[in-house]
Scaffold this motif. Sequence first.
Motif, PDB file in Angstrom:
ATOM      1  N   UNK A 107      58.264  59.879  60.876  1.00 44.16           N
ATOM      2  CA  UNK A 107      57.079  59.525  60.097  1.00 44.16           C
ATOM      3  C   UNK A 107      57.183  58.163  59.424  1.00 44.16           C
ATOM      4  N   UNK A 108      58.364  57.542  59.448  1.00 42.71           N
ATOM      5  CA  UNK A 108      58.510  56.217  58.821  1.00 42.71           C
ATOM      6  C   UNK A 108      57.494  55.230  59.388  1.00 42.71           C
ATOM      7  N   UNK A 109      57.411  55.031  60.713  1.00 42.64           N
ATOM      8  CA  UNK A 109      56.423  54.073  61.222  1.00 42.64           C
ATOM      9  C   UNK A 109      54.974  54.516  60.988  1.00 42.64           C
ATOM     10  N   UNK A 110      54.743  55.816  60.928  1.00 46.48           N
ATOM     11  CA  UNK A 110      53.381  56.316  60.657  1.00 46.48           C
ATOM     12  C   UNK A 110      52.960  55.926  59.249  1.00 46.48           C
ATOM     13  N   UNK A 111      53.856  56.073  58.278  1.00 47.56           N
ATOM     14  CA  UNK A 111      53.553  55.664  56.901  1.00 47.56           C
ATOM     15  C   UNK A 111      53.326  54.151  56.839  1.00 47.56           C
ATOM     16  N   UNK A 112      54.150  53.384  57.536  1.00 45.66           N
ATOM     17  CA  UNK A 112      53.995  51.926  57.538  1.00 45.66           C
ATOM     18  C   UNK A 112      52.652  51.530  58.143  1.00 45.66           C
ATOM     19  N   UNK A 113      52.313  52.116  59.303  1.00 49.81           N
ATOM     20  CA  UNK A 113      51.040  51.801  59.965  1.00 49.81           C
ATOM     21  C   UNK A 113      49.843  52.179  59.113  1.00 49.81           C
ATOM     22  N   UNK A 114      49.992  53.165  58.248  1.00 52.06           N
ATOM     23  CA  UNK A 114      48.896  53.610  57.393  1.00 52.06           C
ATOM     24  C   UNK A 114      48.939  52.978  56.003  1.00 52.06           C
ATOM     25  N   UNK A 115      49.812  51.972  55.820  1.00 52.36           N
ATOM     26  CA  UNK A 115      49.954  51.276  54.536  1.00 52.36           C
ATOM     27  C   UNK A 115      50.182  52.234  53.369  1.00 52.36           C
ATOM     28  N   UNK A 116      51.015  53.250  53.592  1.00 52.49           N
ATOM     29  CA  UNK A 116      51.344  54.197  52.538  1.00 52.49           C
ATOM     30  C   UNK A 116      52.785  53.973  52.086  1.00 52.49           C
ATOM     31  N   UNK A 117      53.031  54.031  50.777  1.00 52.84           N
ATOM     32  CA  UNK A 117      54.419  53.911  50.316  1.00 52.84           C
ATOM     33  C   UNK A 117      55.221  55.119  50.777  1.00 52.84           C
ATOM     34  N   UNK A 118      56.491  54.931  50.990  1.00 56.12           N
ATOM     35  CA  UNK A 118      57.363  56.011  51.475  1.00 56.12           C
ATOM     36  C   UNK A 118      57.409  57.189  50.507  1.00 56.12           C
ATOM     37  N   UNK A 119      57.089  56.966  49.251  1.00 54.75           N
ATOM     38  CA  UNK A 119      57.136  58.025  48.247  1.00 54.75           C
ATOM     39  C   UNK A 119      55.756  58.631  47.958  1.00 54.75           C
ATOM     40  N   UNK A 120      54.781  58.354  48.807  1.00 55.69           N
ATOM     41  CA  UNK A 120      53.425  58.889  48.589  1.00 55.69           C
ATOM     42  C   UNK A 120      53.466  60.414  48.526  1.00 55.69           C
ATOM     43  N   UNK A 121      52.745  60.975  47.566  1.00 57.68           N
ATOM     44  CA  UNK A 121      52.682  62.426  47.433  1.00 57.68           C
ATOM     45  C   UNK A 121      51.402  63.012  48.013  1.00 57.68           C
ATOM     46  N   UNK A 122      50.460  62.144  48.382  1.00 58.62           N
ATOM     47  CA  UNK A 122      49.254  62.611  49.057  1.00 58.62           C
ATOM     48  C   UNK A 122      48.617  61.436  49.784  1.00 58.62           C
ATOM     49  N   UNK A 123      47.767  61.759  50.729  1.00 59.40           N
ATOM     50  CA  UNK A 123      47.083  60.716  51.486  1.00 59.40           C
ATOM     51  C   UNK A 123      46.601  61.236  52.826  1.00 59.40           C
ATOM     52  N   UNK A 124      46.196  60.313  53.657  1.00 61.32           N
ATOM     53  CA  UNK A 124      45.729  60.637  55.004  1.00 61.32           C
ATOM     54  C   UNK A 124      46.532  59.809  55.999  1.00 61.32           C
TER      55      UNK A 124
END
Length: 102
Positions: free
Chosen positions: A38-55
């Motif tokens: 999920x590391x690249x998925x979080x990066x591609x979605x501009x989400x911080x690695x410590x996000x507690x919620x999102x899409x």
Amino acid sequence: SLVLLFDVDFVDGDGDLAGGGLETFIDDRATSLGVISLVPVFIQNDLPATATDGTLEIVLELSLTDETLPPSGTEFEMAIRVVDEAQHVSNEPSVNLEITYD
């Protein structure tokens, strides 16, 4: 190949989902994609690695050959499951799809 686009909403109280992985299933069987980091998925979605919620916008490409190409009208269930870094397992949201050709 067959390209599938998904938007998956998540809530992860301990903020370690980015360190985990995503698994995909077709008709309750694991796909050959294995566990996707999920590391690249979080990066591609501009989400911080410590996000507690999102899409998460997820793009899955399934390789098909003439031998594995299902006939038009074939229906299947596609499911996704995530496991965070602490090995907490999510639910398995799914969608029923039908393959059609022009």
